[in-house]
Design a protein around this motif. Structure first.
Motif, PDB file in Angstrom:
ATOM      1  N   ALA A  45      31.451  -2.583 -10.602  1.00 16.93           N
ATOM      2  CA  ALA A  45      32.626  -1.633 -10.523  1.00 16.93           C
ATOM      3  C   ALA A  45      34.165  -2.476 -10.301  1.00 16.93           C
ATOM      4  N   GLY A  46      33.892  -3.349  -9.732  1.00 18.07           N
ATOM      5  CA  GLY A  46      35.566  -3.916  -9.362  1.00 18.07           C
ATOM      6  C   GLY A  46      35.635  -4.692 -10.876  1.00 18.07           C
ATOM      7  N   TRP A  47      34.940  -4.955 -11.772  1.00 19.36           N
ATOM      8  CA  TRP A  47      35.641  -5.455 -12.941  1.00 19.36           C
ATOM      9  C   TRP A  47      35.797  -4.102 -14.052  1.00 19.36           C
ATOM     10  N   LEU A  48      34.611  -3.321 -14.173  1.00 17.54           N
ATOM     11  CA  LEU A  48      34.692  -2.148 -15.205  1.00 17.54           C
ATOM     12  C   LEU A  48      35.800  -1.193 -14.977  1.00 17.54           C
ATOM     13  N   LEU A  49      35.720  -0.646 -14.014  1.00 11.53           N
ATOM     14  CA  LEU A  49      36.518   0.683 -13.659  1.00 11.53           C
ATOM     15  C   LEU A  49      38.186   0.233 -13.618  1.00 11.53           C
ATOM     16  N   PRO A  50      38.699  -0.985 -13.439  1.00  6.66           N
ATOM     17  CA  PRO A  50      40.222  -1.086 -13.643  1.00  6.66           C
ATOM     18  C   PRO A  50      40.214  -1.682 -15.244  1.00  6.66           C
ATOM     19  N   ALA A  51      39.431  -2.314 -15.709  1.00  4.84           N
ATOM     20  CA  ALA A  51      39.540  -2.286 -17.222  1.00  4.84           C
ATOM     21  C   ALA A  51      39.572  -0.982 -18.074  1.00  4.84           C
ATOM     22  N   LEU A  52      38.686   0.168 -17.527  1.00  2.00           N
ATOM     23  CA  LEU A  52      38.824   1.329 -18.204  1.00  2.00           C
ATOM     24  C   LEU A  52      39.897   2.083 -17.873  1.00  2.00           C
ATOM     25  N   GLY A  53      40.819   1.593 -16.876  1.00  2.00           N
ATOM     26  CA  GLY A  53      41.986   2.182 -16.524  1.00  2.00           C
ATOM     27  C   GLY A  53      41.623   3.436 -15.364  1.00  2.00           C
ATOM     28  N   VAL A  54      40.678   3.495 -14.741  1.00  3.00           N
ATOM     29  CA  VAL A  54      40.162   4.291 -13.643  1.00  3.00           C
ATOM     30  C   VAL A  54      40.519   3.579 -12.477  1.00  3.00           C
ATOM     31  N   GLY A  55      41.283   4.535 -11.721  1.00  4.88           N
ATOM     32  CA  GLY A  55      41.717   4.163 -10.428  1.00  4.88           C
ATOM     33  C   GLY A  55      41.985   5.387  -9.496  1.00  4.88           C
ATOM     34  N   PHE A  56      41.566   5.349  -8.371  1.00  2.00           N
ATOM     35  CA  PHE A  56      41.950   6.489  -7.229  1.00  2.00           C
ATOM     36  C   PHE A  56      41.820   6.036  -6.033  1.00  2.00           C
ATOM     37  N   SER A  57      42.375   6.884  -5.049  1.00  2.00           N
ATOM     38  CA  SER A  57      42.431   6.305  -3.758  1.00  2.00           C
ATOM     39  C   SER A  57      41.919   7.631  -2.905  1.00  2.00           C
ATOM     40  N   LEU A  58      41.144   7.516  -1.739  1.00  2.00           N
ATOM     41  CA  LEU A  58      40.520   8.427  -1.257  1.00  2.00           C
ATOM     42  C   LEU A  58      40.935   8.260   0.335  1.00  2.00           C
ATOM     43  N   GLY A  59      42.113   7.706   0.369  1.00  2.00           N
ATOM     44  CA  GLY A  59      42.785   7.761   1.627  1.00  2.00           C
ATOM     45  C   GLY A  59      42.719   6.355   2.238  1.00  2.00           C
ATOM     46  N   SER A  60      41.396   6.098   2.776  1.00  2.00           N
ATOM     47  CA  SER A  60      40.827   4.689   3.437  1.00  2.00           C
ATOM     48  C   SER A  60      40.543   3.849   2.442  1.00  2.00           C
ATOM     49  N   PRO A  61      41.044   2.625   2.402  1.00  2.00           N
ATOM     50  CA  PRO A  61      40.504   1.499   1.467  1.00  2.00           C
ATOM     51  C   PRO A  61      39.045   1.107   1.551  1.00  2.00           C
ATOM     52  N   ILE A  62      38.553   1.294   2.738  1.00  2.00           N
ATOM     53  CA  ILE A  62      37.080   1.081   2.710  1.00  2.00           C
ATOM     54  C   ILE A  62      36.240   2.239   2.357  1.00  2.00           C
ATOM     55  N   VAL A  63      36.654   3.346   2.347  1.00  2.00           N
ATOM     56  CA  VAL A  63      35.924   4.683   1.603  1.00  2.00           C
ATOM     57  C   VAL A  63      36.058   4.394   0.009  1.00  2.00           C
ATOM     58  N   THR A  64      37.018   4.140  -0.149  1.00  4.19           N
ATOM     59  CA  THR A  64      37.636   4.162  -1.688  1.00  4.19           C
ATOM     60  C   THR A  64      36.711   2.714  -2.309  1.00  4.19           C
ATOM     61  N   SER A  65      36.464   1.858  -1.366  1.00  2.93           N
ATOM     62  CA  SER A  65      35.785   0.760  -1.866  1.00  2.93           C
ATOM     63  C   SER A  65      34.465   1.169  -2.056  1.00  2.93           C
ATOM     64  N   ILE A  66      33.689   1.849  -0.921  1.00  2.00           N
ATOM     65  CA  ILE A  66      32.355   2.057  -1.026  1.00  2.00           C
ATOM     66  C   ILE A  66      32.083   3.197  -2.221  1.00  2.00           C
ATOM     67  N   VAL A  67      32.991   4.064  -2.476  1.00  4.32           N
ATOM     68  CA  VAL A  67      32.997   4.859  -3.618  1.00  4.32           C
ATOM     69  C   VAL A  67      32.767   4.006  -5.046  1.00  4.32           C
ATOM     70  N   TYR A  68      33.878   3.273  -5.116  1.00  8.27           N
ATOM     71  CA  TYR A  68      33.806   2.413  -6.192  1.00  8.27           C
ATOM     72  C   TYR A  68      32.481   1.591  -6.600  1.00  8.27           C
TER      73      TYR A  68
END
Length: 86
Positions: A45-68
């Motif tokens: 996900a760390g490689w694929l999602l940014p390559a597809l241009g998908v980016g979002f934030s759920l407030g907390s960086p830890i929660v966002t990282s877990i969702v990614y």
């Protein structure tokens, strides 16, 4: 990457793998297998999602990282499950 960063990355991957195993029933590999898949899915996900241009934030960086990482683990579990069934 520091040792602390690596440990955090592994913990996030483990949580994501566990959650992905709960979501994608039937394609799982047990608790430890799903944790490993979660860690690999975090890399994916760390490689694929940014390559597809998908980016979002759920407030907390830890929660966002877990969702990614969970998204990556789910994708990986589905692909592995489809390959296993074929």
């Amino acid at each position: 990457m520091t040792a602390t960063g690596l440990i955090i990355f592994l913990v996030i991957g483990a949580i994501a793998g566990w959650l992905a195993g709960l979501i994608v029933r039937g394609f799982g590999f047990g608790l430890l297998g799903n944790i490993v898949v979660g860690i690999i899915g975090a890399f994916l996900a760390g490689w694929l999602l940014p390559a597809l241009g998908v980016g979002f934030s759920l407030g907390s960086p830890i929660v966002t990282s877990i969702v990614y990482a969970m998204i990556g683990a789910i994708v990986l579990l589905v692909i592995i499950g489809l390959i296993k069934r074929a």
